[in-house]
Design a protein around this motif. Structure first.
Motif, PDB file in Angstrom:
ATOM      1  N   VAL A  23      76.511  68.003  57.983  1.00  0.00           N
ATOM      2  CA  VAL A  23      76.126  68.432  56.637  1.00  0.00           C
ATOM      3  C   VAL A  23      75.227  69.647  56.835  1.00  0.00           C
ATOM      4  CG1 VAL A  23      74.917  67.816  54.519  1.00  0.00           C
ATOM      5  CG2 VAL A  23      76.187  66.059  55.793  1.00  0.00           C
ATOM      6  N   ASN A  24      75.623  70.780  56.274  1.00  0.00           N
ATOM      7  CA  ASN A  24      74.798  71.979  56.408  1.00  0.00           C
ATOM      8  C   ASN A  24      74.515  72.571  55.032  1.00  0.00           C
ATOM      9  OD1 ASN A  24      76.964  73.772  55.715  1.00  0.00           O
ATOM     10  ND2 ASN A  24      77.727  73.614  57.794  1.00  0.00           N
ATOM     11  N   PRO A  25      73.635  73.565  54.942  1.00  0.00           N
ATOM     12  CA  PRO A  25      73.273  74.119  53.637  1.00  0.00           C
ATOM     13  C   PRO A  25      74.473  74.630  52.829  1.00  0.00           C
ATOM     14  CG  PRO A  25      71.681  74.823  55.268  1.00  0.00           C
ATOM     15  CD  PRO A  25      72.790  74.118  56.016  1.00  0.00           C
ATOM     16  N   ALA A  26      75.464  75.192  53.476  1.00  0.00           N
ATOM     17  CA  ALA A  26      76.639  75.676  52.736  1.00  0.00           C
ATOM     18  C   ALA A  26      77.366  74.516  52.059  1.00  0.00           C
ATOM     19  CB  ALA A  26      77.586  76.417  53.670  1.00  0.00           C
ATOM     20  N   ASP A  27      77.420  73.360  52.708  1.00  0.00           N
ATOM     21  CA  ASP A  27      78.043  72.180  52.099  1.00  0.00           C
ATOM     22  C   ASP A  27      77.295  71.773  50.826  1.00  0.00           C
ATOM     23  OD1 ASP A  27      79.947  71.860  54.208  1.00  0.00           O
ATOM     24  OD2 ASP A  27      78.433  70.819  55.399  1.00  0.00           O
ATOM     25  N   VAL A  28      75.978  71.740  50.935  1.00  0.00           N
ATOM     26  CA  VAL A  28      75.158  71.364  49.777  1.00  0.00           C
ATOM     27  C   VAL A  28      75.348  72.389  48.659  1.00  0.00           C
ATOM     28  CG1 VAL A  28      72.792  70.992  48.976  1.00  0.00           C
ATOM     29  CG2 VAL A  28      73.502  70.122  51.213  1.00  0.00           C
ATOM     30  N   ASN A  29      75.368  73.681  49.008  1.00  0.00           N
ATOM     31  CA  ASN A  29      75.572  74.721  48.007  1.00  0.00           C
ATOM     32  C   ASN A  29      76.926  74.602  47.319  1.00  0.00           C
ATOM     33  OD1 ASN A  29      73.815  77.178  50.004  1.00  0.00           O
ATOM     34  ND2 ASN A  29      73.020  75.851  48.427  1.00  0.00           N
ATOM     35  N   MET A  30      77.959  74.213  48.053  1.00  0.00           N
ATOM     36  CA  MET A  30      79.274  74.025  47.435  1.00  0.00           C
ATOM     37  C   MET A  30      79.231  72.884  46.423  1.00  0.00           C
ATOM     38  SD  MET A  30      82.057  74.681  50.435  1.00  0.00           S
ATOM     39  CE  MET A  30      83.427  75.485  49.619  1.00  0.00           C
ATOM     40  N   ILE A  31      78.557  71.805  46.765  1.00  0.00           N
ATOM     41  CA  ILE A  31      78.437  70.676  45.856  1.00  0.00           C
ATOM     42  C   ILE A  31      77.652  71.082  44.607  1.00  0.00           C
ATOM     43  CG2 ILE A  31      77.387  68.382  45.566  1.00  0.00           C
ATOM     44  CD1 ILE A  31      78.074  67.942  48.581  1.00  0.00           C
ATOM     45  N   GLN A  32      76.624  71.909  44.798  1.00  0.00           N
ATOM     46  CA  GLN A  32      75.819  72.378  43.678  1.00  0.00           C
ATOM     47  C   GLN A  32      76.554  73.423  42.830  1.00  0.00           C
ATOM     48  OE1 GLN A  32      72.571  73.788  46.116  1.00  0.00           O
ATOM     49  NE2 GLN A  32      71.274  72.048  45.561  1.00  0.00           N
ATOM     50  N   GLY A  33      77.630  74.002  43.385  1.00  0.00           N
ATOM     51  CA  GLY A  33      78.352  75.045  42.673  1.00  0.00           C
ATOM     52  C   GLY A  33      77.749  76.424  42.845  1.00  0.00           C
ATOM     53  N   LEU A  38      84.307  78.314  46.125  1.00  0.00           N
ATOM     54  CA  LEU A  38      84.376  76.942  45.627  1.00  0.00           C
ATOM     55  C   LEU A  38      85.789  76.409  45.799  1.00  0.00           C
ATOM     56  CD1 LEU A  38      82.286  77.315  42.348  1.00  0.00           C
ATOM     57  CD2 LEU A  38      81.559  76.383  44.541  1.00  0.00           C
ATOM     58  N   PRO A  39      85.920  75.154  46.237  1.00  0.00           N
ATOM     59  CA  PRO A  39      87.255  74.581  46.422  1.00  0.00           C
ATOM     60  C   PRO A  39      87.889  74.227  45.077  1.00  0.00           C
ATOM     61  CG  PRO A  39      85.595  72.918  46.821  1.00  0.00           C
ATOM     62  CD  PRO A  39      84.858  74.216  46.576  1.00  0.00           C
ATOM     63  N   GLU A  40      89.200  74.067  45.100  1.00  0.00           N
ATOM     64  CA  GLU A  40      89.881  73.555  43.922  1.00  0.00           C
ATOM     65  C   GLU A  40      89.617  72.058  43.835  1.00  0.00           C
ATOM     66  OE1 GLU A  40      93.989  74.586  43.496  1.00  0.00           O
ATOM     67  OE2 GLU A  40      93.682  76.529  44.455  1.00  0.00           O
ATOM     68  N   PHE A  41      89.515  71.542  42.625  1.00  0.00           N
ATOM     69  CA  PHE A  41      89.235  70.122  42.442  1.00  0.00           C
ATOM     70  C   PHE A  41      90.508  69.368  42.125  1.00  0.00           C
ATOM     71  CE2 PHE A  41      85.158  72.139  41.732  1.00  0.00           C
ATOM     72  CZ  PHE A  41      84.343  71.348  42.503  1.00  0.00           C
ATOM     73  N   PRO A  42      90.632  68.119  42.518  1.00  0.00           N
ATOM     74  CA  PRO A  42      89.631  67.355  43.262  1.00  0.00           C
ATOM     75  C   PRO A  42      89.505  67.889  44.686  1.00  0.00           C
ATOM     76  CG  PRO A  42      91.662  66.097  43.091  1.00  0.00           C
ATOM     77  CD  PRO A  42      91.865  67.357  42.309  1.00  0.00           C
ATOM     78  N   ALA A  43      88.336  67.719  45.266  1.00  0.00           N
ATOM     79  CA  ALA A  43      88.066  68.276  46.587  1.00  0.00           C
ATOM     80  C   ALA A  43      87.318  67.267  47.451  1.00  0.00           C
ATOM     81  CB  ALA A  43      87.229  69.545  46.452  1.00  0.00           C
ATOM     82  N   VAL A  44      87.432  67.461  48.758  1.00  0.00           N
ATOM     83  CA  VAL A  44      86.668  66.699  49.737  1.00  0.00           C
ATOM     84  C   VAL A  44      85.634  67.657  50.304  1.00  0.00           C
ATOM     85  CG1 VAL A  44      86.764  65.481  51.942  1.00  0.00           C
ATOM     86  CG2 VAL A  44      88.644  65.254  50.317  1.00  0.00           C
ATOM     87  N   GLY A  45      84.388  67.226  50.407  1.00  0.00           N
ATOM     88  CA  GLY A  45      83.327  68.068  50.932  1.00  0.00           C
ATOM     89  C   GLY A  45      83.439  68.260  52.434  1.00  0.00           C
ATOM     90  N   GLY A  46      82.664  69.198  52.934  1.00  0.00           N
ATOM     91  CA  GLY A  46      82.573  69.444  54.370  1.00  0.00           C
ATOM     92  C   GLY A  46      83.351  70.655  54.821  1.00  0.00           C
ATOM     93  N   ASN A  47      82.630  71.617  55.397  1.00  0.00           N
ATOM     94  CA  ASN A  47      83.246  72.850  55.890  1.00  0.00           C
ATOM     95  C   ASN A  47      83.466  72.850  57.399  1.00  0.00           C
ATOM     96  OD1 ASN A  47      83.426  74.466  53.442  1.00  0.00           O
ATOM     97  ND2 ASN A  47      81.197  74.375  53.446  1.00  0.00           N
ATOM     98  N   GLU A  48      82.584  72.198  58.113  1.00  0.00           N
ATOM     99  CA  GLU A  48      82.691  72.151  59.574  1.00  0.00           C
ATOM    100  C   GLU A  48      83.107  70.754  59.998  1.00  0.00           C
ATOM    101  OE1 GLU A  48      79.493  74.650  61.841  1.00  0.00           O
ATOM    102  OE2 GLU A  48      78.512  73.576  60.209  1.00  0.00           O
ATOM    103  N   GLY A  49      83.761  70.684  61.127  1.00  0.00           N
ATOM    104  CA  GLY A  49      84.133  69.395  61.667  1.00  0.00           C
ATOM    105  C   GLY A  49      85.092  69.569  62.821  1.00  0.00           C
ATOM    106  N   GLY A  75      86.101  75.055  53.129  1.00  0.00           N
ATOM    107  CA  GLY A  75      86.756  74.312  52.071  1.00  0.00           C
ATOM    108  C   GLY A  75      87.828  73.343  52.541  1.00  0.00           C
ATOM    109  N   PHE A  76      87.940  73.133  53.848  1.00  0.00           N
ATOM    110  CA  PHE A  76      88.965  72.218  54.372  1.00  0.00           C
ATOM    111  C   PHE A  76      88.722  70.782  53.925  1.00  0.00           C
ATOM    112  CE2 PHE A  76      90.609  69.289  57.588  1.00  0.00           C
ATOM    113  CZ  PHE A  76      91.939  69.676  57.633  1.00  0.00           C
TER     114      PHE A  76
END
Length: 170
Positions: A23-33, A38-49, A75-76
Motif C-alpha cells: 500500500v503506497n501513497p498513490a494507492d491511497v490517492n486513487m481511492i480518494q480520487g 483513475l481506474p474504470e469502475f468497478p475496480a480493484v485497488g493496488g498499483n504495485e505487486g 491501475g492493474f
C-alpha cells in the motif's frame, strides 16, 4: 462470503496468484480520487505487486508457469489473490531477487534511476542533494548513486506519526 469466479484462461491470457502487494501513497490517492490516473469502475485497488504465473494460454510465448510478474502499468489492481489477464499487461521479473525487491521494482527504482539520469549529467565524484530521502524513492536514489560513484546529501522528513494515529483512532 461469495468467491468471485475467474474467467477461463484464453489463448493470450495468463492466470496469476498475487504473492505480495504494498500500500503506497498513490494507492491511497486513487481511492480518494485525487490521483491523476483513475481506474474504470468497478475496480480493484493496488498499483504495485508481484504475482506467480499459474497458467498461460496456448499463444503466450513471453511467460511460463512459475514466472514472477509485475504489472506493466498503474491501475492493474494488485489487491486480490488471483487474476486472469492479457499477457501483455505483465512483465517478468527475476525470481532470484527478494519478494520485497520484486514487488517494488516497477515504481521507486525506475523513478530514482530517471531522476539520476534525465536532468543533469552526473559523473563519479558528483554530489546529489535530495529532499525526502527517507521515502522509498529517496532510499533507492542513495543506492543507485553509490553504485554510480556519486555522493549524496540527504534531507529527511520527519514522519508525523501522532497526526496519523489521531486520524485513524476515530
Amino acid at each position: 462470503m461469495e468467491r468471485l469466479v475467474l474467467p477461463e484462461v484464453g489463448r493470450r491470457s495468463v492466470q496469476l496468484r498475487v504473492l505480495a502487494a504494498p500500500v503506497n501513497p498513490a494507492d491511497v490517492n486513487m481511492i480518494q480520487g485525487t490521483y491523476p490516473i483513475l481506474p474504470e469502475f468497478p475496480a480493484v485497488g493496488g498499483n504495485e505487486g508481484v504475482g506467480d504465473v499459474l497458467e498461460v494460454g496456448h499463444e503466450v510465448t513471453s511467460l511460463s508457469a512459475g514466472d514472477w510478474v509485475i504489472p506493466v502499468d498503474t491501475g492493474f489492481g494488485t489487491w486480490r489473490t488471483e487474476a486472469v489477464c492479457d499477457a501483455g499487461y505483465l512483465l517478468p521479473v527475476p525470481r532470484d531477487i527478494s519478494l520485497l525487491g520484486a514487488v517494488t521494482i516497477g515504481v521507486n527504482p525506475c523513478t530514482a534511476y530517471r531522476m539520476l539520469h534525465d536532468f543533469q549529467p552526473l559523473s563519479p565524484g558528483s554530489t546529489v542533494i535530495q529532499n525526502g530521502a527517507n521515502s522509498g524513492v529517496g532510499q533507492v536514489v542513495i543506492q543507485i548513486a553509490a553504485a554510480m560513484g556519486l555522493g549524496t546529501i540527504n534531507v529527511i522528513r520527519e514522519r508525523v506519526r501522532k497526526a496519523l494515529s489521531n486520524q485513524f483512532s476515530h
